[in-house]
Design a protein around this motif. Structure first.
Motif, mmCIF file in Angstrom:
data_model
loop_
_atom_site.group_PDB
_atom_site.id
_atom_site.type_symbol
_atom_site.label_atom_id
_atom_site.label_comp_id
_atom_site.label_asym_id
_atom_site.label_seq_id
_atom_site.Cartn_x
_atom_site.Cartn_y
_atom_site.Cartn_z
ATOM 1 N N ILE A 214 0.877 -1.178 0.000
ATOM 2 C CA ILE A 214 0.000 0.000 0.000
ATOM 3 C C ILE A 214 0.911 1.223 0.000
ATOM 4 O O ILE A 214 1.695 1.415 0.920
ATOM 5 C CB ILE A 214 -0.923 0.030 1.225
ATOM 6 N N VAL A 215 0.802 2.047 -1.047
ATOM 7 C CA VAL A 215 1.672 3.208 -1.184
ATOM 8 C C VAL A 215 1.040 4.412 -0.489
ATOM 9 O O VAL A 215 0.018 4.924 -0.915
ATOM 10 C CB VAL A 215 1.942 3.530 -2.663
ATOM 11 N N GLU A 216 1.647 4.834 0.587
ATOM 12 C CA GLU A 216 1.285 6.019 1.374
ATOM 13 C C GLU A 216 -0.200 6.095 1.727
ATOM 14 O O GLU A 216 -0.927 6.992 1.287
ATOM 15 C CB GLU A 216 1.701 7.293 0.632
ATOM 16 N N PRO A 217 -0.699 5.172 2.559
ATOM 17 C CA PRO A 217 -2.108 5.233 2.946
ATOM 18 C C PRO A 217 -2.409 6.441 3.816
ATOM 19 O O PRO A 217 -1.684 6.755 4.766
ATOM 20 C CB PRO A 217 -2.320 3.932 3.725
ATOM 21 N N ALA B 141 6.781 14.451 8.339
ATOM 22 C CA ALA B 141 5.912 15.597 8.037
ATOM 23 C C ALA B 141 4.461 15.136 8.012
ATOM 24 O O ALA B 141 3.997 14.515 8.970
ATOM 25 C CB ALA B 141 6.344 16.264 6.744
ATOM 26 N N ASP B 142 3.740 15.437 6.920
ATOM 27 C CA ASP B 142 2.334 15.020 6.865
ATOM 28 C C ASP B 142 2.154 13.695 6.141
ATOM 29 O O ASP B 142 1.044 13.334 5.771
ATOM 30 C CB ASP B 142 1.457 16.101 6.214
ATOM 31 N N ARG B 143 3.253 12.972 5.937
ATOM 32 C CA ARG B 143 3.172 11.611 5.398
ATOM 33 C C ARG B 143 3.622 10.625 6.470
ATOM 34 O O ARG B 143 4.712 10.070 6.417
ATOM 35 C CB ARG B 143 4.041 11.473 4.143
ATOM 36 N N ILE B 144 2.759 10.440 7.464
ATOM 37 C CA ILE B 144 3.036 9.503 8.547
ATOM 38 C C ILE B 144 1.821 8.605 8.734
ATOM 39 O O ILE B 144 0.696 9.091 8.860
ATOM 40 C CB ILE B 144 3.348 10.240 9.863
ATOM 41 N N VAL B 145 2.040 7.316 8.750
ATOM 42 C CA VAL B 145 0.971 6.362 9.030
ATOM 43 C C VAL B 145 0.941 6.139 10.542
ATOM 44 O O VAL B 145 1.976 5.805 11.135
ATOM 45 C CB VAL B 145 1.201 5.032 8.295
ATOM 46 N N PRO B 146 -0.204 6.331 11.188
ATOM 47 C CA PRO B 146 -0.258 6.192 12.645
ATOM 48 C C PRO B 146 0.293 4.855 13.123
ATOM 49 O O PRO B 146 -0.079 3.795 12.602
ATOM 50 C CB PRO B 146 -1.750 6.327 12.956
ATOM 51 N N ALA B 147 1.162 4.919 14.106
ATOM 52 C CA ALA B 147 1.796 3.704 14.628
ATOM 53 C C ALA B 147 0.767 2.726 15.176
ATOM 54 O O ALA B 147 0.929 1.508 15.056
ATOM 55 C CB ALA B 147 2.814 4.071 15.701
ATOM 56 N N ALA C 137 -1.408 29.673 -7.559
ATOM 57 C CA ALA C 137 -0.068 29.651 -8.128
ATOM 58 C C ALA C 137 1.018 29.974 -7.110
ATOM 59 O O ALA C 137 2.150 29.482 -7.223
ATOM 60 C CB ALA C 137 0.002 30.620 -9.302
ATOM 61 N N PHE C 138 0.668 30.799 -6.098
ATOM 62 C CA PHE C 138 1.694 31.225 -5.140
ATOM 63 C C PHE C 138 1.487 30.645 -3.744
ATOM 64 O O PHE C 138 2.082 31.133 -2.775
ATOM 65 C CB PHE C 138 1.730 32.761 -5.085
ATOM 66 N N ASP C 139 0.668 29.616 -3.649
ATOM 67 C CA ASP C 139 0.463 28.962 -2.356
ATOM 68 C C ASP C 139 1.712 28.139 -2.023
ATOM 69 O O ASP C 139 2.042 27.185 -2.742
ATOM 70 C CB ASP C 139 -0.767 28.052 -2.412
ATOM 71 N N PRO C 140 2.422 28.474 -0.949
ATOM 72 C CA PRO C 140 3.647 27.740 -0.610
ATOM 73 C C PRO C 140 3.388 26.430 0.130
ATOM 74 O O PRO C 140 4.322 25.657 0.385
ATOM 75 C CB PRO C 140 4.386 28.727 0.291
ATOM 76 N N THR C 141 2.118 26.192 0.479
ATOM 77 C CA THR C 141 1.798 25.029 1.300
ATOM 78 C C THR C 141 2.077 23.736 0.539
ATOM 79 O O THR C 141 1.714 23.594 -0.639
ATOM 80 C CB THR C 141 0.316 25.056 1.715
ATOM 81 N N LEU C 142 2.694 22.797 1.220
ATOM 82 C CA LEU C 142 2.904 21.467 0.657
ATOM 83 C C LEU C 142 1.813 20.539 1.171
ATOM 84 O O LEU C 142 1.502 20.540 2.367
ATOM 85 C CB LEU C 142 4.273 20.914 1.059
ATOM 86 N N ASP C 143 1.216 19.782 0.272
ATOM 87 C CA ASP C 143 0.210 18.776 0.646
ATOM 88 C C ASP C 143 0.815 17.413 0.376
ATOM 89 O O ASP C 143 1.048 17.032 -0.773
ATOM 90 C CB ASP C 143 -1.059 18.980 -0.180
ATOM 91 N N LEU C 144 1.107 16.666 1.449
ATOM 92 C CA LEU C 144 1.832 15.407 1.347
ATOM 93 C C LEU C 144 3.137 15.599 0.567
ATOM 94 O O LEU C 144 3.536 14.773 -0.250
ATOM 95 C CB LEU C 144 0.965 14.327 0.694
ATOM 96 N N GLY C 145 3.794 16.737 0.826
ATOM 97 C CA GLY C 145 5.084 17.018 0.213
ATOM 98 C C GLY C 145 5.023 17.538 -1.206
ATOM 99 O O GLY C 145 6.067 17.667 -1.856
#
Length: 414
Positions: free
Chosen positions: A8-11, A37-43, A181-189
């Motif tokens: 499973i790729v990045e659930p 960061a925001d790509r963490i699968v809960p332990a 276009a200028f949103d600096p926010t990363l969503d899942l990197g």
């Protein structure tokens, strides 16, 4: 000992349900995640289902492929699943490399890039809005003249209605484009980028269709009725299964959905198709070749007894999936719904109910408050502006509506 496994790729979000589904099917779940960061699968999710975590950069296709090559010999990989919409291409490429069932990598670009999707559907004669791909601010005026106001602007490769908005004039359009276009926010990197779709606004009720495709056979499992906030933004405020539509409309949508799936060329996947009905004619909003979010899968299982996660595992491992014994809207044992708390006029949260306040209310199956005092939820006009949710079931739509009214009267946000 050789252990049959599924990668499973990045659930994330509903993709976390795939870990349980893989385990229920008797396979070892191998979770590929960046684990930062925001790509963490809960332990606790990994531990509960005994899943194995493989840490790698899931936004790098080469790293995903190398991660599969580096797996110990005891893992016999039988299937690949995307854990979120952003990872449909990576999962498709890995499945193709290993000779496993899955989307054609060329096809998956059409379901990830909304501009390519629009082009493919228009070429096949599928009803949808007029549209124009825009990559720079200088193109906005010409695109608006071609499409006409009011119009919708959206990123080509995002999810969750992020930065989707209605513009009624050029100044609003330019402001919305700049925000994307200028949103600096990363969503899942991942950054949004400057490519957007400018497209015709389609008025009318909104629905989603959930189903799957196997060997070219398109099966509609359910039609979900959607509740969306008023423009200029399109925040999803609720979903109800089954949708309250007439049988003739159900048949129309189901047949049209099959045409959409074939036009895009999707196969060996579940899908989530969003549409609007204008004067009784369905128009494509978008299609995702992945599980639906916002607990729609749970609503379908509670109402109809069909688990889309289990079906996705079967598809990924090459098992024949029998047609579920349900119609798109019929054969429901109950009405199931999720509603989201939303207060667009609330600047700063000063008080919020406790989760326990929600659980004792009639017909509420589950619920949670997702904000705390001091939060500013309306800094983002998308799913991040929601304050919490409740999941409800009832004998009919009226009983669910009564429950939601009682919830709103009890659960106060200030």
């Amino acid at each position: 000992m050789i252990r049959p496994s599924v990668v499973i790729v990045e659930p994330s979000s509903s993709g976390l349900d795939l870990i349980a589904a893989v385990t229920r099917a008797g396979y070892q779940a191998l979770v590929f995640s960046h684990n930062a960061a925001d790509r963490i699968v809960p332990a606790e999710v990994l531990a509960r289902w005994g899943a194995e975590l493989v840490v790698l950069d899931t936004n790098d296709p080469a790293a995903v492929l190398q991660g599969a090559r580096d797996l110990p010999a005891q893992w016999q990989v039988l299937g690949i699943l995307p854990g979120f919409e952003f990872y449909v291409p990576a999962a498709a490429q890995l499945a193709a490399h290993l000779g496993l069932p899955g989307l054609d990598p060329a096809v998956c670009q059409r379901v990830r890039d909304k501009a390519l999707m629009r082009q493919a559907l228009a070429g096949a004669g599928i009803t949808g809005p007029k549209f124009r791909l825009v990559s720079t601010a200088a193109e906005l005026d010409e695109a608006a003249a071609e499409v006409g106001y009011p119009l919708v602007i959206k990123p080509t490769r995002s999810a969750g209605s992020v930065h989707v908005s209605l513009a009624s004039c050029l100044s609003e359009l330019r402001s919305a484009y700049s925000a994307i276009a200028f949103d600096p926010t990363l969503d899942l990197g991942i950054r949004l980028g400057a490519d957007v779709l400018v497209e015709e606004f389609i008025p009318g009720p909104e629905f989603s269709v959930e189903g799957f495709v196997q060997d070219g056979r398109v099966v509609v499992v359910s039609i979900t009725e959607k509740l969306v906030s008023e423009p200029p933004h399109f925040v999803e405020l609720g979903h109800t299964v089954p949708a309250a539509i007439e049988p003739a409309c159900e048949r129309l949508i189901a047949g049209w959905t099959a045409d959409v799936a074939r036009a895009l060329g999707i196969d060996d996947t579940v899908f989530h198709l969003e549409l609007r009905l204008r004067n009784g004619v369905p128009h494509v909003i978008e299609l995702g070749a992945r599980l639906p979010g916002d607990s729609i899968g749970s609503l379908i299982e509670m109402s109809k007894g069909v688990n889309l996660s289990d079906i996705f595992v079967q598809l990924a491992t090459g098992q024949r999936v029998d047609d579920p014994a349900v119609g798109a809207t019929g054969s429901a044992s109950c009405v199931a719904a999720i509603r989201f708390f939303y207060e667009p006029g609330l600047d700063v949260v000063t008080s919020a109910p406790a989760d326990s306040d929600l659980h004792t209310l009639p017909n509420v199956v589950n619920g949670a408050v997702t904000v705390s005092p001091g939060d500013r939820p309306n800094c983002r006009a998308d799913f991040r502006s929601r304050l919490g949710w409740v999941l409800m079931t009832g004998a009919d739509r009226r009983s669910v509506d009564r429950s939601w009214k009682a919830v709103k009267e009890t659960a106060r946000f200030t």
